[in-house]
Write a protein that holds these residues in place. Sequence first.
Motif, PDB file in Angstrom:
ATOM      1  N   VAL A  52       0.853  -1.191   0.000  1.00 22.69           N
ATOM      2  CA  VAL A  52       0.000   0.000   0.000  1.00 22.69           C
ATOM      3  C   VAL A  52       0.888   1.239   0.000  1.00 22.69           C
ATOM      4  O   VAL A  52       1.852   1.317   0.768  1.00 22.69           O
ATOM      5  N   LEU A  53       0.551   2.203  -0.857  1.00 26.11           N
ATOM      6  CA  LEU A  53       1.242   3.495  -0.891  1.00 26.11           C
ATOM      7  C   LEU A  53       0.173   4.573  -0.840  1.00 26.11           C
ATOM      8  O   LEU A  53      -0.669   4.671  -1.728  1.00 26.11           O
ATOM      9  N   TYR A  87       1.911   7.412 -11.582  1.00 28.30           N
ATOM     10  CA  TYR A  87       2.009   6.523 -10.431  1.00 28.30           C
ATOM     11  C   TYR A  87       1.605   5.121 -10.855  1.00 28.30           C
ATOM     12  O   TYR A  87       0.956   4.921 -11.879  1.00 28.30           O
ATOM     13  N   TYR A  88       2.033   4.148 -10.057  1.00 34.32           N
ATOM     14  CA  TYR A  88       1.656   2.764 -10.294  1.00 34.32           C
ATOM     15  C   TYR A  88       0.477   2.413  -9.393  1.00 34.32           C
ATOM     16  O   TYR A  88       0.494   2.693  -8.199  1.00 34.32           O
ATOM     17  N   VAL A 147      -2.789   3.753  -3.464  1.00 31.83           N
ATOM     18  CA  VAL A 147      -2.672   2.692  -4.459  1.00 31.83           C
ATOM     19  C   VAL A 147      -2.225   1.410  -3.770  1.00 31.83           C
ATOM     20  O   VAL A 147      -1.537   1.446  -2.749  1.00 31.83           O
ATOM     21  N   LYS A 148      -2.627   0.298  -4.369  1.00 32.62           N
ATOM     22  CA  LYS A 148      -2.312  -1.016  -3.805  1.00 32.62           C
ATOM     23  C   LYS A 148      -1.870  -1.953  -4.913  1.00 32.62           C
ATOM     24  O   LYS A 148      -2.223  -1.758  -6.069  1.00 32.62           O
ATOM     25  N   ALA A 149      -1.123  -2.971  -4.519  1.00 32.93           N
ATOM     26  CA  ALA A 149      -0.713  -4.010  -5.462  1.00 32.93           C
ATOM     27  C   ALA A 149      -0.474  -5.301  -4.692  1.00 32.93           C
ATOM     28  O   ALA A 149      -0.060  -5.285  -3.537  1.00 32.93           O
ATOM     29  N   THR A 150      -0.726  -6.413  -5.343  1.00 37.87           N
ATOM     30  CA  THR A 150      -0.463  -7.721  -4.769  1.00 37.87           C
ATOM     31  C   THR A 150       1.050  -7.944  -4.730  1.00 37.87           C
ATOM     32  O   THR A 150       1.749  -7.618  -5.681  1.00 37.87           O
ATOM     33  N   LEU A 151       1.533  -8.496  -3.616  1.00 37.53           N
ATOM     34  CA  LEU A 151       2.962  -8.775  -3.472  1.00 37.53           C
ATOM     35  C   LEU A 151       3.390  -9.914  -4.393  1.00 37.53           C
ATOM     36  O   LEU A 151       2.601 -10.818  -4.633  1.00 37.53           O
ATOM     37  N   PRO A 152       4.619  -9.913  -4.909  1.00 37.18           N
ATOM     38  CA  PRO A 152       5.608  -8.837  -4.883  1.00 37.18           C
ATOM     39  C   PRO A 152       5.151  -7.700  -5.800  1.00 37.18           C
ATOM     40  O   PRO A 152       4.397  -7.918  -6.746  1.00 37.18           O
TER      41      PRO A 152
END
Length: 173
Positions: A37-38, A58-59, A78-83
């Motif tokens: 999370v950013l 931004y990503y 913004v969010k992303a699944t790890l990695p």
Amino acid sequence: MAAVALICMTMTSVALSSCGDDDDDKGNDGSQFSTAVLDFTLITSDETLAVFDVTAEYYDNGKLQSEKLTQSTFKKTVKATLPANLGARLFFNVKSGVDVASLKKVEATYGYEYSTWCESANGAKGQIVIKEDLKYTSLSGDRVEAWLAKNSDLVKFGYDYTANGEIVNTGWK
């Protein structure tokens, strides 16, 4: 006395060995991290927006997004699944129709505030990184083009988030 010292050293080594890194990839409740999370705010000023077109990149969930700023603050989470890799940056270009060379003074404000972390499916958070930076410049209009040639993306930051929830400052990618 030597026996007491040996017992103390043994108990200390047992206690320290239980602080290993078995839980480094888990949230406070022991669940696995799954999401990066950013949460960020990109900052400029009305004076800056009067002279420059300012664009945020931004990503978001692994996809590059681009938005033109219409207000002096731009907030996103913004969010992303790890990695994952998350980051943001601002681009500055002189607005069409603005004759900067004729301006006696051009002021630009730019900066950011952000926090980033990894979290588990139930919202438990890991390490939180918090940063902020705000800059201001004032220059004559005839120096703007040279300044932009060196500084078109004045604000940029980015992180890699490993599969186990480690956060690594990598800069914008």
